[in-house]
Design a protein around this motif. Structure first.
Motif, PDB file in Angstrom:
ATOM      1  N   ALA A   1       0.817  -1.219   0.000  1.00 34.91           N
ATOM      2  CA  ALA A   1       0.000   0.000   0.000  1.00 34.91           C
ATOM      3  C   ALA A   1       0.849   1.267   0.000  1.00 34.91           C
ATOM      4  N   SER A   2       1.899   1.287   0.842  1.00 37.41           N
ATOM      5  CA  SER A   2       2.702   2.505   0.934  1.00 37.41           C
ATOM      6  C   SER A   2       3.527   2.736  -0.328  1.00 37.41           C
ATOM      7  N   GLN A   3       4.007   1.656  -0.949  1.00 36.32           N
ATOM      8  CA  GLN A   3       4.783   1.816  -2.177  1.00 36.32           C
ATOM      9  C   GLN A   3       3.891   2.228  -3.334  1.00 36.32           C
ATOM     10  N   LEU A   4       2.716   1.587  -3.465  1.00 38.87           N
ATOM     11  CA  LEU A   4       1.799   1.914  -4.551  1.00 38.87           C
ATOM     12  C   LEU A   4       1.299   3.350  -4.419  1.00 38.87           C
ATOM     13  N   GLY A   5       1.175   3.820  -3.184  1.00 39.30           N
ATOM     14  CA  GLY A   5       0.737   5.188  -2.954  1.00 39.30           C
ATOM     15  C   GLY A   5       1.741   6.228  -3.400  1.00 39.30           C
ATOM     16  N   ARG A   6       2.974   5.815  -3.693  1.00 41.28           N
ATOM     17  CA  ARG A   6       3.961   6.750  -4.220  1.00 41.28           C
ATOM     18  C   ARG A   6       3.808   6.906  -5.730  1.00 41.28           C
ATOM     19  N   ILE A   7       3.044   5.987  -6.348  1.00 41.68           N
ATOM     20  CA  ILE A   7       2.794   6.064  -7.785  1.00 41.68           C
ATOM     21  C   ILE A   7       1.445   6.712  -8.057  1.00 41.68           C
TER      22      ILE A   7
ATOM     23  N   LEU B   1      -3.516   7.901  -3.456  1.00 47.96           N
ATOM     24  CA  LEU B   1      -4.547   7.112  -2.784  1.00 47.96           C
ATOM     25  C   LEU B   1      -4.796   7.653  -1.384  1.00 47.96           C
ATOM     26  N   SER B   2      -4.637   8.957  -1.219  1.00 46.05           N
ATOM     27  CA  SER B   2      -4.639   9.553   0.119  1.00 46.05           C
ATOM     28  C   SER B   2      -6.025   9.644   0.753  1.00 46.05           C
ATOM     29  N   THR B   3      -7.096   9.518  -0.048  1.00 43.64           N
ATOM     30  CA  THR B   3      -8.445   9.577   0.519  1.00 43.64           C
ATOM     31  C   THR B   3      -9.213   8.318   0.134  1.00 43.64           C
ATOM     32  N   LYS B   4     -10.305   8.075   0.856  1.00 44.62           N
ATOM     33  CA  LYS B   4     -11.125   6.896   0.563  1.00 44.62           C
ATOM     34  C   LYS B   4     -11.699   6.981  -0.841  1.00 44.62           C
ATOM     35  N   ALA B   5     -12.114   8.192  -1.252  1.00 41.63           N
ATOM     36  CA  ALA B   5     -12.701   8.369  -2.582  1.00 41.63           C
ATOM     37  C   ALA B   5     -11.679   8.038  -3.671  1.00 41.63           C
ATOM     38  N   ARG B   6     -10.420   8.483  -3.490  1.00 37.64           N
ATOM     39  CA  ARG B   6      -9.379   8.197  -4.491  1.00 37.64           C
ATOM     40  C   ARG B   6      -9.067   6.699  -4.530  1.00 37.64           C
ATOM     41  N   LEU B   7      -9.035   6.069  -3.367  1.00 39.85           N
ATOM     42  CA  LEU B   7      -8.761   4.632  -3.316  1.00 39.85           C
ATOM     43  C   LEU B   7      -9.883   3.842  -3.994  1.00 39.85           C
ATOM     44  N   THR B   8     -11.120   4.264  -3.747  1.00 39.11           N
ATOM     45  CA  THR B   8     -12.266   3.610  -4.386  1.00 39.11           C
ATOM     46  C   THR B   8     -12.209   3.783  -5.897  1.00 39.11           C
TER      47      THR B   8
END
Length: 328
Positions: free
Chosen positions: A292-298, A301-308
């Motif tokens: 999760a932390s590595q993929l978030g650098r690409i 995904l900082s909010t629930k809406a963006r992750l969804t």
């Protein structure tokens, strides 16, 4: 197979079995032979398990050192075959002998003499210890060698969104690796290129270690060595001021019956100036690239809406491809 692990544990617990004490003279060294810079790995099968060898700075291959006498002074037979055994250097194999070493090793370094195979020329050997014997001796030896590698000027490449990328080649194997030639932040570009140069040195050290197995084979068993650079295709597939991805594929012969064929990709965080995911192959303690932390650098995904939204995006793409496959 169910008995293999208990048997191994039992063997590890028995004194004098499998586990051997490092010898005090083992380790990685650097210094000079005459006026030439060299890096040296001293090892023993009953210690760190390494074959003793050395190389001149910037040279592609090692020369082997076969231990002839162990004591206050160490004597080695130098040969063009790494890992040679006494029988390999007898008869016609004597032509592989290239010199002899006579050195004394201390906790800080080593000193002594090198003599050519005919005994007509002698040069002083002066070494400083880099590390003691360890399971990483070969890796450290490669890193010491890689520090001496020089690079040709970066060639112009192609432009992406906000950055331009060119290719630099090392002067040993001519293996290419990217460098930024333009970036909105010149100071950051300098840090990024320093990181890319360090990664380039790791890559060159990897290919050198791969090819070192050729010099461990007996004469007549060594396949013809092809130019490394012609066997590798590396491309920058994506780049922005914050991210860069590489694609690499090729085939390399490092000894044995078959070549090593590979396809791999790498991604770099250009803000932190570091590789995303494991820093080297087999780095089991490193965080996986798709955590999760590595993929978030690409992706953001900082909010629930963006992750969804991201989950919906990849799931819909997967379903669409799956439907096409089923229909076909």
């Amino acid at each position: 197979m169910r008995f293999a692990i208990p048997a191994l544990i039992t063997a590890l617990l028995l004194p004098g079995t499998l586990l051997a004490a490092d010898k005090p003279w083992e380790g990685v060294f650097e210094g000079t032979l005459g006026t030439a810079r060299v890096q040296v790995l001293l090892g023993h099968p009953d210690g760190n398990g390494e074959d003793s060898r050395y190389s001149y700075a910037g040279k592609p291959f090692d020369l082997g050192l076969l231990l002839e006498q162990e004591g206050p002074r160490l004597r080695f037979v130098e040969s063009t075959m790494v890992g040679a055994q006494p029988d390999d250097l007898k008869g016609k194999g004597a032509r592989l002998i290239s010199g002899r070493w006579d050195i004394a090793v201390s906790k800080d370094g080593a000193s002594g003499t090198w003599t050519d195979r005919d005994g007509k020329k002698t040069l002083p050997v002066t070494l400083t210890r880099v590390t003691k014997a360890s399971g990483r001796a070969s890796e450290i030896y490669g890193q010491v060698w890689a520090r001496q590698v020089a690079f040709a000027p970066t060639l112009a490449g192609k432009s992406f969104s906000g950055v331009s990328v060119g290719m630099a080649k090392d002067r040993v194997f001519a293996v290419s690796f990217p460098r930024l030639t333009s970036h909105p932040d010149p100071a950051r570009m300098e840090r990024i290129n320093a990181m890319l140069e360090a990664e380039h040195r790791k890559a060159v050290a990897y290919w050198r270690e791969c090819l070192s197995f050729l010099s461990r084979q007996r004469p007549g068993e060594t396949p013809e060595r092809k130019d490394i650079a012609s066997e590798i295709n590396l491309q920058v597939t994506y780049a922005t001021p914050t991210l860069m991805s590489l694609s690499e594929a090729g085939s390399i012969m490092c000894g044995g019956a078959y070549p090593n064929n590979f396809i791999r990709s790498s991604t770099f965080d250009l803000v932190a100036a570091e590789r995303i995911g494991p820093s080297s192959e087999g780095a089991e303690d490193a965080e996986p690239m798709l955590s999760a932390s590595q993929l978030g650098r690409i992706f953001d995904l900082s909010t629930k809406a963006r992750l969804t939204a991201f989950n919906t995006f990849w799931w819909n793409r997967w379903l669409a491809n799956a439907k096409r496959k089923v229909k076909a």
